[in-house]
Design an enzyme around this catalytic site. Sequence first.
Site, PDB file in Angstrom:
ATOM      1  N   GLU A  14       0.802  -1.078   0.045  1.00 10.20           N
ATOM      2  CA  GLU A  14       0.057  -0.064  -0.009  1.00 10.20           C
ATOM      3  C   GLU A  14       0.839   1.314   0.030  1.00 10.20           C
ATOM      4  O   GLU A  14       0.215   2.251  -0.274  1.00 10.20           O
ATOM      5  CB  GLU A  14      -0.918   0.175   1.331  1.00 10.20           C
ATOM      6  N   LYS A  16       3.304   1.389   2.826  1.00  8.55           N
ATOM      7  CA  LYS A  16       3.813   1.652   4.164  1.00  8.55           C
ATOM      8  C   LYS A  16       5.172   2.019   4.407  1.00  8.55           C
ATOM      9  O   LYS A  16       5.275   3.029   5.178  1.00  8.55           O
ATOM     10  CB  LYS A  16       3.727  -0.032   4.824  1.00  8.55           C
ATOM     11  N   ASN A  38       9.789 -11.290   3.414  1.00 12.46           N
ATOM     12  CA  ASN A  38       8.911 -11.402   2.361  1.00 12.46           C
ATOM     13  C   ASN A  38       8.417 -10.160   1.960  1.00 12.46           C
ATOM     14  O   ASN A  38       7.691  -9.976   1.229  1.00 12.46           O
ATOM     15  CB  ASN A  38       7.715 -12.354   2.996  1.00 12.46           C
ATOM     16  N   HIS A  41       9.456  -3.026   0.897  1.00  8.74           N
ATOM     17  CA  HIS A  41       9.042  -1.641   0.992  1.00  8.74           C
ATOM     18  C   HIS A  41      10.089  -0.612   0.017  1.00  8.74           C
ATOM     19  O   HIS A  41      11.206  -0.707   0.140  1.00  8.74           O
ATOM     20  CB  HIS A  41       9.234  -1.041   2.418  1.00  8.74           C
ATOM     21  N   GLN A 223       3.599  -6.883   5.269  1.00 11.07           N
ATOM     22  CA  GLN A 223       2.187  -7.514   4.814  1.00 11.07           C
ATOM     23  C   GLN A 223       1.103  -6.653   5.204  1.00 11.07           C
ATOM     24  O   GLN A 223       0.896  -5.413   5.158  1.00 11.07           O
ATOM     25  CB  GLN A 223       1.975  -9.041   5.132  1.00 11.07           C
ATOM     26  N   THR A 298       8.363  -5.645  -5.095  1.00  8.01           N
ATOM     27  CA  THR A 298       9.515  -5.327  -4.735  1.00  8.01           C
ATOM     28  C   THR A 298      10.357  -6.425  -4.367  1.00  8.01           C
ATOM     29  O   THR A 298      11.675  -6.553  -4.349  1.00  8.01           O
ATOM     30  CB  THR A 298       9.464  -4.247  -3.611  1.00  8.01           C
ATOM     31  N   GLY A 301       9.234  -9.318  -7.754  1.00  9.42           N
ATOM     32  CA  GLY A 301       9.248  -8.874  -9.070  1.00  9.42           C
ATOM     33  C   GLY A 301       8.086  -9.168  -9.692  1.00  9.42           C
ATOM     34  O   GLY A 301       7.836  -8.884 -10.959  1.00  9.42           O
ATOM     35  N   LEU A 331      -3.283   8.144  -5.191  1.00  8.75           N
ATOM     36  CA  LEU A 331      -4.377   8.966  -5.797  1.00  8.75           C
ATOM     37  C   LEU A 331      -4.047   9.188  -7.000  1.00  8.75           C
ATOM     38  O   LEU A 331      -4.880   9.293  -8.061  1.00  8.75           O
ATOM     39  CB  LEU A 331      -4.809   9.863  -4.892  1.00  8.75           C
TER      40      LEU A 331
END
Length: 428
Positions: A14, A16, A38, A41, A223, A298, A301, A331
């Site tokens: 999202e 983070k 896993n 970022h 996550q 990230t 891939g 946005l």
Amino acid sequence: MPAAVLIGAQWGDEGKGKATDLLGSRLDYVVKFNGGNNAGHTVVIGDEKYALHLLPSGILTPGVTPVIGNGVVVDVEVLFEELEGLEARGVDVSKLRVSANAHLITQYHRTLDKVTERFLGKRQIGTTGRGIGPAYADKINRVGIRMQDLFDENILRQKVEGALDQKNHLLVKIYNRRAIAVDEIVDELLAYVDRLRPMVTDTALLLHQALERDETVLFEGGQATMLDVDHGTYPFVTSSNATSGGAITGSGIAPNKIDRVIAVVKAYTTRVGAGPFPTELFDEWGDFLTEQGHEFGTTTGRKRRTGWYDAPIARYASRINGVTDFVLTKLDVLTGIDRIPVAVAYDVDGERFDEVPVSQSDFHHAKPIYEEFPGWTEDISGAREFADLPANAQSYVRELEAMSGSRISAIGVGPGRDEIVTLHDLLG
Ligand code: GDP
Ligand code: IMO
Ligand code: MG
């Protein structure tokens, strides 16, 4: 306002990392409390782009003490690779502290992750293959290896023997792989002991003391809500608690110490790996979101699956996590869409569901019921105040806010550190 939790509201990615980085200069500690490498970022600072996996994003801010909490599973080889990579780029990593109770990911966890997925065939989860699930399984089975075990060679050897005993039977007899020798694992792990010694500590005590001094601590989740092992789309989830409750058990800080819960939510939805995704798009709009949003993982891939914003999921995240503030990201990616659909409820075999159904079978069958909102064509990446956004972008944000269960306090309008519109102070 000393303690805040920051988590993902959807299926991960999202933004983070960017949100944590944004708060960076006001933080004293950033704590990773769940997951392992896993996570992926991306943080963009000026012309520099950083991809973090195991380390908390706060490591990029001078003055911040990054902490890996007890709820994290640590692959020590990856830890040092990542630390060395950052050091080579001039980042000071000397403040990192790692919980003595954090569990380790070893070679046999990585191997088991891959062979298990292969054996699941078409039922596979699409894991990142980093050994996350098998390491958490060992923790729950009480055959895990913890950071503190590295400092007692006898104990380490006994524990590795215990863990490998069953696994070698599995690897050889079921999965047709070679057996793994105890010495191989012990030697691999011992090679890191001297470098780990100064980092490994009682991080629960460290954080407790920081909060007593009124220092500011951010708990950064890896996550996201829908990948949480209890509250997500089980079994298509990760193996840890990625919701705000995980910040408590994964750090040793009590729930009454937490002042704010910040959820990061994309202005549309993405998912990597298998599992239900009601608003997923298979048409040119899906490709539009992938391309405009650069939706490629990230960590692995892989191309991310894309779809429209799902309001029942945002409301679900709001409830489960006790969200006080949403950060709405990306946005800008929606610029140029004439009418933007948003899922407001689901149709499950003819029945309307306003909230996420508890039955996974129902969720697999959920068809989104859309409302459409007028879009905008202006470039919004330069907006810094809410009033700078085109009227239709403002009303899109207000509509989402009304449907999502908590206020929207910041809006991402580009990947850069300063590409953000702030409505309410996230830490105030
Ligand atoms: P995380 O796993 O939640 O930290 O998110 P990722 O870093 O995996 O994915 C988010 C991606 O979106 C990264 O490439 C960010 O640089 C980028 N990003 C974050 N916020 C925004 C935003 O508001 N607009 C755009 N265009 N990109 C963003
Ligand atoms: P960040 O922190 C998106 C997904 C994997 C797979 C499932 C289980 O960057 O948001 P695992 O290797 O954890 O056992 O895989 O979870 N997954 C993620 N998807 N972002 C992540 O992290 C993820 N971490 C795990 O794709 O479907
Ligand atoms: Mg990510």
